[in-house]
Each structure stands twice: as structure tokens, then as C-alpha cells.
Scaffold this motif. Structure first.
Motif: not given
Length: 732
Positions: A25-31, A2-5, A650-659, A664-669
Motif C-alpha cells: 500500500n506504500q507503493r500505491v501511495l507513492d504513485e 523508497a517504499s517499505g520503511a 518493465d522499467t517505468l512502473q516497476t519496483w524491486t525488492m531489497l534484501p 526501490k524504484r527500478v532505474e528507467p535505463g
């Protein structure tokens, strides 16, 4: 992961801009740890995240430091003082850099498993030692300058990003400490030196290790022990006197002065002598100790072409079929119908060829273009020069304030002026960020204009990795608005536009009207829906408006690449707002805004716009920007029903923002969809078809579940968009 601690409080209305950028930049690093991405491409993401950090320190942190020192800083929208922001930002940035160190350490093992080795100089076989000795004597020794650190030898100036090896020098017999030495690592030399390959194994040694190994050649008669490698990042912001009489010369002077900016950040991999820290003028909280290596951005030098299986598959963009049907005649193509080109899946050569055709066409009378960023050897510049040499009237607006491209744009402006191009620098108080070309052509007994509006820069290199939209039209209203906006830039007159909204005057009120229109539809019992795609969402007034729309019942989806100060999914505030972010092979850069206008999206009746502007205060109030309505039926369907639809789903490269502001990464489904893969595959398939592709709306089920990403040059998170705080970081 998960990004954004960062742990913003739930009750805060906005998310701090600086922390939002670090989250990006954390999301970039997570890649760099994404197992679906080839190893060397993951290494590239690690390098990009490190480069982004440099610009973050040089611009954003430097700005906070200046506010603190000058006592001029105000509280942020979240209620934080500059001192509180600086403390929070530095702690989070430290955490991110430690993550980079951890990932680099793990990657060393993976590289070794793939026969790419980083060797210890001291443990090399004697054959390699012989080769390295020759290399040192012929390639390194002539350009290295050994220095001693004492009162009679002032500290050498180290440019931002520069690195130096610090040595402890002793008497060989007594081991008595004589002095400290320093060798600045020349920026022109590779940080990773490739040894002769051995049994299909690629091997490297590090420059600083080689210099330390041969230190006796630099300090004869002394025994040298490595103490540390240090790396400096300086304040690189440029302040410009807006009332300057000669904008070009004033800016040229300011850029030169920037090179000697104050040290804002120091990385070390050991312990530096206290007297050295004093000479560098850095405070304790400006020093970051790294366990593995400083300058992680240099690991991109290990991305070798010898290992294609560790890279994305090459992708070669093509010219749109419609243009080919007209034998490459862009004017005929555009007269037939407006043309949408989706970069990088369709080649940026379309823009280049359009200008080249205009330059060579005897019926073309004039060309006008705005340039914010371009490459040093741009074929666009060559086409403009060719046009003026053919006797055409050519006017180019060159924006000098494109952060970190200032020097390149100064050279560009002088080169164009030398060749006879009319160069203007826009309005002193406003950056010109709109991306426009206007070509006027004589056709029969009348003049016909052709316009190009873009969401990205006229930069052939970044166009291979940035996703953007080019829109070509000869619509009378849109070309007339383009002409009027150019007249505003060159003549400083307030334009009266008919369809195109522009900053700093009409984009904000136009957006406000569009959002409120969606609220009215909900109140009338009709659907209210908004899809937004942009690089950054920071403007407080527009965020508040989206909050208000959410509370009124409007469904809002935002696809944002980098900074997002809006907090989605908060009950009573933003529960109808979803924020998504695509991070992958390409850098999402297009700005597209869709408003359902009483219909569910996607709809042929929706109001659709492409723009050069993000939703940031600077883009709304301090720049010349363009927001263009898309009314052509096919262009509308392509941009909304295919491009924006695919990004939203998109579900394979997408993150969703939490309240809470985390990601967190989107589940591919069950039917995973990668926007990047879909568009590459679709463009490749279109090349094989005869005629014009139908541009159908994509079905998420079309994407194979385990489809691997692919790439050409680089993933795409540039170095902080120059950034004015945008994340590559360059502002694009």
C-alpha cells in the motif's frame, strides 16, 4: 521515494505478511507523488491507498485483535506473537496514514494551481452564501438528524466507514457549556459539495463544514462549535459454520451480523470527549489523530471529468482481430486455434459475447460456469438467464464467501435460481476460486466442448482495470479436465485430471516437481530458470523451495503485485532470486508461471501455465483452483514471449525488492519500457492492421523515454481485495 520503511531484520527468513501488505500500500501511495502521472490520477491513487487501509483494519488488524483477545494466536513465521504483530502493524499503519495527510495537504496546493479549489465556508462571497443556504435547506436539512450526547440519548450506531461531526453546544449569552452534539454524515450525501463554477474555476466545500456552519438550524437557541469529525472502521470478517445445513441462509445471517462488528479503528481530526470514547468502546491504541481530514478515500469525489488534461488519456479496448476475421463466431475462432485474450488491452466483451453466442445458438446443449465476483448488472448473468430460458441446461457455481461481495453473491444466487438456473455453492470447506466456463455444443453427429479458463473474475467493471488473461480452447484434454473439475465442485467427487492441476490436491505437488526439475537441469549443466507472476507470494513451503532452487543455481524472477514474504538477494539463501512489482495505471492480476525446462527464458520449450491461484497457503490447500498448461504454440508464444517477457522487463512502473524487505524504484535505463503503455499501443496498432497481428516479442527500446501513462476509469489498485488480506484489498 523508497517504499517499505518497515525494517525487517536481515537475518529473518520470511517477511511478515501484514507488513508486506503495508509495503504494497506504500507503493500505491507513492504513485500519488509520481510526477509522470496526471494530477487527478495521482489523487485517485491517494484515495485507493486510503480505501485499502480501511479493509486492512477491518480484516487483517481485526484478525490480530481477535487472536489477542481469545488467546488463540500462534507466533508468525517470523517468530512474532499476535501482540507484537499488532503493535508493529499499528505503528506502521499510523505512519502510512500520516503520509496520506501530508500528500493530501500538498495536493490541495496543486489542485488550486489547476483551478480546483476547496473553499472555506466562512469566507465565501455572499452570492455563494446565498446559494449554499438554499442548498442546505433543500438538500441537507431534511436528511440530517441532530443528536445530543448525554445519558438519556444513547450513542447512535455508526456503520463501518461512517463519519460523524461532533459539536460543543453552549448558551449564546453566557457561553456556558450545555452539552455535546453529534450529526452523523449520511453516506448517501457527497462529502465534497460543488459550488457553482466561477470563471472556469471548479470549487468545492466539505459537507461537515457546511453542517457546522448551519448548526444553529439544527440546534436552535444554542451556539455550536465544531470539535471533531470522527470516522469508524469495524471488524467486517465473517465466520461461517461449515457444517450448516442451509449454506445460503446461514451465510446471509452471518453477513447481516457483520454490519454490527466491533469498532476496530477510530480516526479523529480533533479531540473527542472522554465519555464519547467510552461509549464507542475503543481503546487508546485504536484511535488515530489526523491533522487534515478523516476519510481520505473520499477525495476521489474531486476527480472531475471537466479537466481531461489532468486525467489519463482514454483507452478503448477492442475485440481481437481473429474473432473479427470469423465475423464474431467464437466457436469457429476457437476451433481454428486456441484464443488468448489479454485484458484490459483486449476487451472483456470477448467473454460476454462468447456466452451470448452460446445462449442463442440452438446447437448448444449446456453451459457451466463458476462465479466468484461479478458486477450487479452483469451482462454475463443476463446471458446465463437467456440460455436457460432458451431451454439449455445451465449450471452456475456461485461462491458465497467472496469477501465483501457476499451480499451481492447472495442476491445473484437467488436471482439465478428464480429464473431456473441450477445454482450450486461448491464445497463447504473450500472456496471455489477457479475461473471456468464450459459450453457443450452438438456439431454433426458428435458433441464438442469449448472451455474458457481465466486468471481473473467474471466482472465486466474490474476487467477494465485489472490485467488478466482469458484462454479459450476446445483442446480435448483441457475441456475434459474442465468438465471433471465442475463435477468435483457439484458432486464432491475427487477428480482425475489429465493436464490441469487443481487445488487443494495437485497444484502444490505439481509446482514442487516443476521447481525441482529446474534444479536437476542445473545439476546436469543446463540452464535452470523460472519466471513467476502473481498477486501474492506467502506460502512458506513454496518459498523454502524457491530458496533451495536459488542455492542450487536456478535463476528466479518473481513479478508480484502485493504481498511478498520471500526475501530476495540474501547471500547463501536467495541471491539468485529477484522480486519485482509493477504499480501503475492498471492492477496487475494475472497469474502466470514459466519454467525453462533446460532452456533460457523465454523459450518455445518452456513449461508454461496460467492459474487462478496465488502462492498462498489458502490457495494451495483450502480452495478449488485451476492451473492450466499452455501447449498451443501461438498461445505459448503470446503469453510467455510477449506478456510475461514485457512484465519482467518493465522499467517505468516497476519496483524491486531489497534484501532488507524494503522497495526501490527500478532505474528507467537507456531504453525505458512501460508494460501498460506497450500493450495499449500494440492493441491500438493491431486494430489498424488487416489480418491477425504477429504478436512479436517486445523490444524494450520500443517504449519512448518520456512516454506518459494513460487511463480509462481508474488506476487499478482496488480496494483491498476483499480481501483476505490481498491488496486492493479484495481478493480477486
Amino acid at each position: 521515494m523508497a517504499s517499505g520503511a518497515l525494517h525487517k531484520k536481515h537475518h529473518a527468513r520470511y517477511i511478515n505478511r501484514e507488513l508486506g501488505w503495508l509495503d504494497f500500500n506504500q507503493r500505491v501511495l507513492d504513485e500519488a507523488e509520481n510526477p509522470a502521472t496526471p494530477l487527478l490520477e495521482r489523487l485517485r491513487f491517494l484515495s485507493i491507498s486510503a480505501g485499502n487501509m480501511d479493509e486492512f483494519y477491518a480484516v487483517r488488524v481485526a484478525g490480530l485483535v481477535d487472536q489477542l483477545r481469545d488467546g488463540t494466536g500462534k507466533k508468525s513465521p517470523e517468530g512474532l506473537t499476535p501482540a507484537q504483530q499488532l503493535d508493529t502493524v499499528r505503528r506502521q499503519a499510523w505512519h502510512l496514514q500520516q503520509e496520506q495527510q501530508r500528500i493530501w495537504g500538498a495536493m490541495l496546493d496543486e489542485l488550486e494551481e489547476s483551478d480546483i479549489l476547496l473553499k472555506n465556508v466562512e469566507k465565501l462571497h455572499h452570492h455563494d452564501q446565498e446559494w449554499l443556504t438554499t442548498y442546505f435547506e433543500k438538500q441537507l436539512f431534511p436528511v440530517l438528524t441532530p443528536l445530543t450526547l448525554n445519558p438519556t440519548h444513547p450513542l447512535p450506531f455508526i456503520f463501518s466507514g461512517g463519519q460523524a461531526l461532533v459539536l460543543r453546544l453552549r448558551e449564546p449569552k453566557t457561553s456556558h457549556h450545555v452539552m455535546d452534539g453529534m450529526v452523523v454524515l449520511p453516506a448517501q450525501l457527497p462529502r465534497f459539495i460543488r459550488l457553482p463554477d466561477k470563471h472556469d474555476t471548479i470549487r468545492f466545500v466539505m459537507l461537515e463544514d457546511v453542517i457546522a456552519h448551519f448548526a444553529k438550524r439544527l440546534y436552535p437557541g444554542l451556539h455550536a462549535t465544531r470539535v471533531s469529525v470522527l470516522r469508524i472502521v469495524r471488524d467486517l470478517d465473517v465466520e461461517l459454520e461449515e457444517e450448516a445445513e442451509d449454506l445460503l441462509n446461514t451465510f446471509e445471517k452471518a453477513v447481516k451480523e457483520r454490519r454490527r462488528g466491533a469498532c476496530i479503528h477510530l480516526e479523529v481530526d480533533g479531540h473527542l470527549p472522554k465519555h464519547l470514547l467510552r461509549k464507542l468502546g475503543v481503546a487508546k491504541d485504536e484511535v488515530v489523530h489526523l491533522s487534515t481530514m478523516v476519510g481520505v478515500g473520499d477525495v476521489k469525489q474531486l476527480i472531475v471529468s471537466d479537466k481531461p488534461e489532468l486525467l489519463f488519456k482514454p483507452y478503448h479496448a477492442s475485440i481481437p482481430q481473429r474473432v473479427l476475421k470469423h465475423d464474431g463466431d467464437y466457436f469457429a475462432t476457437i476451433r481454428e486455434q486456441d484464443l488468448v485474450v489479454h485484458h484490459p488491452y483486449e476487451s472483456f466483451d470477448t467473454v460476454v459475447h462468447f456466452l451470448q453466442q452460446a445462449a442463442r445458438d440452438p446447437d448448444v446443449l449446456s453451459i457451466k460456469q463458476s462465479i466468484y465476483r461479478t458486477s450487479h448488472d452483469s451482462p454475463i448473468v443476463d446471458a446465463l438467464i437467456e440460455a436457460v430460458e432458451a431451454g439449455k441446461s445451465v449450471t452456475v457455481e456461485v461462491e458465497l464467501r467472496a469477501r465483501f461481495d457476499e451480499e451481492a453473491n447472495i442476491r445473484l444466487a437467488r436471482a439465478l435460481e428464480t429464473r431456473g438456473v441450477q445454482v450450486v455453492y461448491g464445497l463447504a470447506a473450500y472456496k471455489t476460486h477457479a475461473k471456468m466456463i464450459l459450453v457443450v455444443r452438438r456439431e454433426g453427429d458428435h458433441l464438442q466442448s469449448y472451455a474458457h479458463y481465466g486468471t481473473g473474475n467474471y466482472h465486466p467493471s474490474t476487467a477494465k482495470i485489472y490485467t488478466d488473461i482469458s484462454y479459450f480452447t476446445c483442446n480435448p484434454v483441457l475441456v475434459d479436465d474442465c468438465a471433471r473439475l465442475f463435477n468435483c465442485i457439484t458432486g464432491a467427487a475427487v477428480p482425475e485430471l489429465h493436464a490441469v492441476a487443481f487445488s487443494p490436491l495437485t497444484i502444490r505437488p505439481t509446482l514442487e516437481k516443476l521447481v525441482r526439475n529446474e534444479m536437476d537441469h542445473v545439476r546436469a549443466g543446463r540452464p535452470g530458470q523460472i519466471w513467476l507472476k502473481m498477486n501474492s507470494l506467502v506460502d512458506r513451503k513454496l518459498i523454502d523451495l524457491l530458496y533451495e532452487a536459488s542455492q542450487a543455481g536456478v535463476q528466479i524472477t518473481v513479478v508480484v503485485r502485493g504481498i511478498c514474504s520471500l526475501r530476495p538477494g540474501v547471500p547463501g539463501l536467495s541471491e539468485r532470486i529477484e522480486v519485482r512489482s509493477i504499480v501503475g495505471r492498471y492492477l496487475e492480476h494475472a497469474r502466470v508461471f514459466a519454467f525453462g525446462d533446460g532452456h533460457e527464458l523465454p523459450s518455445d520449450n518452456a513449461k508454461l501455465f496460467i492459474a487462478s491461484a496465488d502462492w498462498m497457503k489458502r490457495n494451495m490447500d483450502r480452495r478449488i483452483e485451476a492451473m492450466v498448461p499452455i501447449t498451443d504454440k501461438d498461445a505459448h508464444a503470446r503469453i510467455l514471449g510477449e506478456i510475461l517477457f514485457t512484465n519482467v522487463h518493465d522499467t517505468l512502473q516497476t519496483w524491486t525488492m531489497l534484501p532488507n524487505g524494503g522497495w526501490k524504484r527500478v532505474e528507467p535505463g537507456p531504453t525505458p519500457l512501460s508494460a501498460h503503455n506497450y500493450f495499449m499501443e500494440k492493441a491500438s496498432a493491431s486494430d489498424k492492421e488487416a489480418g491477425v497481428p504477429a504478436n512479436p516479442q517486445p523490444d524494450p527500446a520500443e517504449a519512448p523515454a518520456n512516454h506518459q501513462p494513460v487511463s480509462e476509469d481508474a488506476p487499478a489498485i482496488p480496494q483491498p481485495d476483499s480481501h483476505e488480506g490481498e491488496g486492493p484489498v479484495k481478493e480477486a
